[in-house]
Design an enzyme around this catalytic site. Structure first.
Site, PDB file in Angstrom:
ATOM      1  N   ARG A 228       0.849  -1.193   0.000  1.00 41.95           N
ATOM      2  CA  ARG A 228       0.000   0.000   0.000  1.00 41.95           C
ATOM      3  C   ARG A 228       0.882   1.239   0.000  1.00 41.95           C
ATOM      4  O   ARG A 228       1.954   1.243   0.603  1.00 41.95           O
ATOM      5  CB  ARG A 228      -0.879   0.041   1.259  1.00 41.95           C
ATOM      6  CG  ARG A 228      -2.107  -0.824   1.186  1.00 41.95           C
ATOM      7  CD  ARG A 228      -3.155  -0.254   0.227  1.00 41.95           C
ATOM      8  NE  ARG A 228      -4.354  -1.059   0.191  1.00 41.95           N
ATOM      9  CZ  ARG A 228      -4.575  -2.061  -0.672  1.00 41.95           C
ATOM     10  NH1 ARG A 228      -3.669  -2.381  -1.570  1.00 41.95           N
ATOM     11  NH2 ARG A 228      -5.702  -2.733  -0.639  1.00 41.95           N
ATOM     12  N   HIS A 276      -0.874   0.888  -9.522  1.00 42.34           N
ATOM     13  CA  HIS A 276      -1.622  -0.008  -8.620  1.00 42.34           C
ATOM     14  C   HIS A 276      -2.308  -1.136  -9.411  1.00 42.34           C
ATOM     15  O   HIS A 276      -3.519  -1.299  -9.342  1.00 42.34           O
ATOM     16  CB  HIS A 276      -2.657   0.783  -7.804  1.00 42.34           C
ATOM     17  CG  HIS A 276      -3.128   0.042  -6.572  1.00 42.34           C
ATOM     18  ND1 HIS A 276      -3.379   0.640  -5.370  1.00 42.34           N
ATOM     19  CD2 HIS A 276      -3.408  -1.268  -6.373  1.00 42.34           C
ATOM     20  CE1 HIS A 276      -3.786  -0.246  -4.488  1.00 42.34           C
ATOM     21  NE2 HIS A 276      -3.813  -1.431  -5.078  1.00 42.34           N
TER      22      HIS A 276
HETATM   23  P1  NDP Z   1      -2.195 -11.315   4.692  1.00 42.46           P
HETATM   24  O1  NDP Z   1      -3.113 -10.764   5.718  1.00 42.46           O
HETATM   25  O2  NDP Z   1      -2.372 -12.729   4.252  1.00 42.46           O
HETATM   26  O3  NDP Z   1      -0.676 -11.186   5.212  1.00 42.46           O
HETATM   27  C1  NDP Z   1      -0.185 -10.036   5.803  1.00 42.46           C
HETATM   28  C2  NDP Z   1       1.237 -10.301   6.265  1.00 42.46           C
HETATM   29  O4  NDP Z   1       1.769  -9.080   6.782  1.00 42.46           O
HETATM   30  C3  NDP Z   1       1.334 -11.341   7.376  1.00 42.46           C
HETATM   31  O5  NDP Z   1       2.496 -12.136   7.227  1.00 42.46           O
HETATM   32  C4  NDP Z   1       1.470 -10.470   8.624  1.00 42.46           C
HETATM   33  O6  NDP Z   1       2.136 -11.080   9.713  1.00 42.46           O
HETATM   34  C5  NDP Z   1       2.295  -9.332   8.081  1.00 42.46           C
HETATM   35  N1  NDP Z   1       2.168  -8.161   8.941  1.00 42.46           N
HETATM   36  C6  NDP Z   1       1.049  -7.449   9.239  1.00 42.46           C
HETATM   37  N2  NDP Z   1       1.341  -6.460  10.093  1.00 42.46           N
HETATM   38  C7  NDP Z   1       2.673  -6.547  10.346  1.00 42.46           C
HETATM   39  C8  NDP Z   1       3.561  -5.834  11.183  1.00 42.46           C
HETATM   40  N3  NDP Z   1       3.141  -4.827  11.949  1.00 42.46           N
HETATM   41  N4  NDP Z   1       4.845  -6.212  11.197  1.00 42.46           N
HETATM   42  C9  NDP Z   1       5.288  -7.252  10.456  1.00 42.46           C
HETATM   43  N5  NDP Z   1       4.486  -7.999   9.643  1.00 42.46           N
HETATM   44  C10 NDP Z   1       3.205  -7.629   9.595  1.00 42.46           C
HETATM   45  O7  NDP Z   1      -2.250 -10.333   3.445  1.00 42.46           O
HETATM   46  P2  NDP Z   1      -1.984 -10.663   1.898  1.00 42.46           P
HETATM   47  O8  NDP Z   1      -0.677 -11.332   1.777  1.00 42.46           O
HETATM   48  O9  NDP Z   1      -3.171 -11.325   1.298  1.00 42.46           O
HETATM   49  O10 NDP Z   1      -1.943  -9.165   1.282  1.00 42.46           O
HETATM   50  C11 NDP Z   1      -0.979  -8.232   1.736  1.00 42.46           C
HETATM   51  C12 NDP Z   1      -1.325  -6.841   1.240  1.00 42.46           C
HETATM   52  O11 NDP Z   1      -1.044  -6.729  -0.153  1.00 42.46           O
HETATM   53  C13 NDP Z   1      -2.792  -6.436   1.320  1.00 42.46           C
HETATM   54  O12 NDP Z   1      -3.147  -6.042   2.620  1.00 42.46           O
HETATM   55  C14 NDP Z   1      -2.858  -5.275   0.337  1.00 42.46           C
HETATM   56  O13 NDP Z   1      -2.579  -4.067   1.001  1.00 42.46           O
HETATM   57  C15 NDP Z   1      -1.742  -5.578  -0.644  1.00 42.46           C
HETATM   58  N6  NDP Z   1      -2.253  -5.867  -1.994  1.00 42.46           N
HETATM   59  C16 NDP Z   1      -1.876  -5.042  -3.039  1.00 42.46           C
HETATM   60  C17 NDP Z   1      -2.299  -5.306  -4.318  1.00 42.46           C
HETATM   61  C18 NDP Z   1      -1.849  -4.482  -5.479  1.00 42.46           C
HETATM   62  O14 NDP Z   1      -2.384  -4.640  -6.584  1.00 42.46           O
HETATM   63  N7  NDP Z   1      -0.854  -3.626  -5.315  1.00 42.46           N
HETATM   64  C19 NDP Z   1      -3.197  -6.445  -4.611  1.00 42.46           C
HETATM   65  C20 NDP Z   1      -3.516  -7.237  -3.460  1.00 42.46           C
HETATM   66  C21 NDP Z   1      -3.051  -6.945  -2.201  1.00 42.46           C
HETATM   67  P3  NDP Z   1       1.570 -12.435  10.413  1.00 42.46           P
HETATM   68  O15 NDP Z   1       1.942 -13.532   9.444  1.00 42.46           O
HETATM   69  O16 NDP Z   1       2.322 -12.525  11.671  1.00 42.46           O
HETATM   70  O17 NDP Z   1       0.098 -12.250  10.560  1.00 42.46           O
HETATM   71  C1  OXD Z   2      -6.095  -5.381  -3.190  1.00 37.58           C
HETATM   72  C2  OXD Z   2      -5.631  -4.414  -4.198  1.00 37.58           C
HETATM   73  O1  OXD Z   2      -6.052  -5.084  -1.992  1.00 37.58           O
HETATM   74  O2  OXD Z   2      -5.874  -4.645  -5.408  1.00 37.58           O
HETATM   75  O3  OXD Z   2      -6.513  -6.494  -3.588  1.00 37.58           O
HETATM   76  O4  OXD Z   2      -5.000  -3.417  -3.852  1.00 37.58           O
END
Ligand code: NDP
Ligand code: OXD
Length: 313
Positions: A228, A276
């Protein structure tokens, strides 16, 4: 029963018809008639208007049209109903395509070769192999884990960072605030796949960039952010590119989106900008998942992909 599709942008009719074809017994709408509020039991949203969901007294669950939910949770009046996010092989695969593309382009010096090609210069550059580099993935969730596995297949050494301690085969995992410094210090390329939460907002700042590994086989560290825009300080990234702290960057997300045409990031020769698009949400594929969840939930089954509201993801 009514299902409300509330998205910013022009995609609402596409999502409406994709969902309506899978839930023919429901009224799937993009706007409510007077008095229809009380019939809405599910909402499917992307950057919904603040207050909209709070006005739906029978709402049973909210579905985010993406994997991220910061856009849903940012509404201070959000009602206390389950929030469901997208977890799908389709979306995960698309994100890994983007990450592998960007990592390989940085490894294989795509920018330098595009410049040489433009100048019609036949010249080869020193080329490290994948196994000479370590990629650090911040966020080891659905997306980070898949990217890690695919980068390992290509021969990269992989580290990762998560909030809670995790074990992941072949990945050196760091966790918690203290683990970040170690992960940054050992990674030649840092890939950010974190959610935007109160803990991660503004994480990629001058201190973060200053903590990245200095000497790497690519001449300096590389940053790839597809999480993000709120995770990063655009100005600090620009300054790090200018000062040479950062060798190159690939950015799919920005503090302000669309990235204003005046942003110097568009024109920086060592910054690769995409709008994005790292992992698009495909209405055909994802509306089938959402419709299945709604059908199951109505029959008394459990929802999957639930968001932990206190953690913010
Ligand atoms: P998940 O919820 O499956 O995973 C999030 C990961 O981030 C977990 O490993 C979590 O740790 C870690 N995390 C969260 N907070 C912290 C912190 N404070 N410190 C360290 N690690 C942290 O999310 P996804 O993998 O499905 O997606 C990740 C992000 O990708 C989405 O939230 C979105 O913002 C972004 N995204 C962007 C897209 C784009 O087109 N650019 C498309 C889709 C998603 P833990 O394993 O310990 O819970
Ligand atoms: C998502 C994105 O969160 O596309 O899936 O940003």
């Amino acid at each position: 029963m009514t299902i409300l599709v509330a998205t910013s942008g022009a995609s609402a009719p596409t999502w409406r018809s994709a969902l309506a074809s899978r839930l023919p017994q429901d009224a799937v709408v993009t706007a409510l008639e007077p008095g229809q509020d009380a019939t809405v039991d599910y909402a499917v949203v992307w950057h919904q208007e603040p207050g909209l969901l709070n006005a739906l007294p029978e709402l049973k669950a909210v579905f985010s049209l993406g994997a991220g939910v910061d856009h849903v949770l940012s509404d201070p009046t959000l009602p206390d109903v389950p929030i469901v996010r997208i977890v799908s092989d389709d979306l995960t695969g698309r994100m890994s395509e983007y990450i592998v593309w960007r990592v390989l382009d940085h490894l294989r010096q795509g920018r330098a070769y595009r410049d040489l090609e433009a100048a019609a210069r036949w010249e080869d550059l020193p080329q490290p192999a994948a196994h000479a580099l370590r990629v650090g993935i911040l966020g080891l969730g659905e997306l980070g884990r898949d990217a890690a596995a695919k980068l390992r297949v290509l021969g990269f050494k992989v580290s990762g960072w998560s909030r809670t301690p995790r074990r992941l085969e072949g990945v050196e995992v760091h966790s918690g605030r203290d683990g970040l410094a170690a992960c940054l210090a050992q990674s030649d390329i840092v890939v950010v796949l974190l959610p935007l939460t109160h803990e991660t907002r503004g994480l990629i700042d001058a201190a973060f960039l200053g903590g990245m590994k200095r000497r790497t086989p690519l001449g300096g560290p590389v940053l790839i952010n597809a999480g993000r825009g709120g995770l990063q300080k655009d100005a600090d990234i620009l300054a790090a590119l200018e000062s040479g702290l950062l060798m190159e960057a690939s950015l799919d997300v920005f503090e302000e989106e669309p990235l204003p045409p005046t942003s110097p990031l568009w024109r920086h020769p060592r910054c690769f900008v995409t709008p994005h698009i790292a992992a698009a949400s495909d209405p055909d594929v994802l509306s089938a998942l959402i419709a299945d969840q709604i059908t199951r939930h109505r029959a008394g089954g459990a929802l999957t992909g639930l968001v932990d509201r206190s953690a913010g993801y």
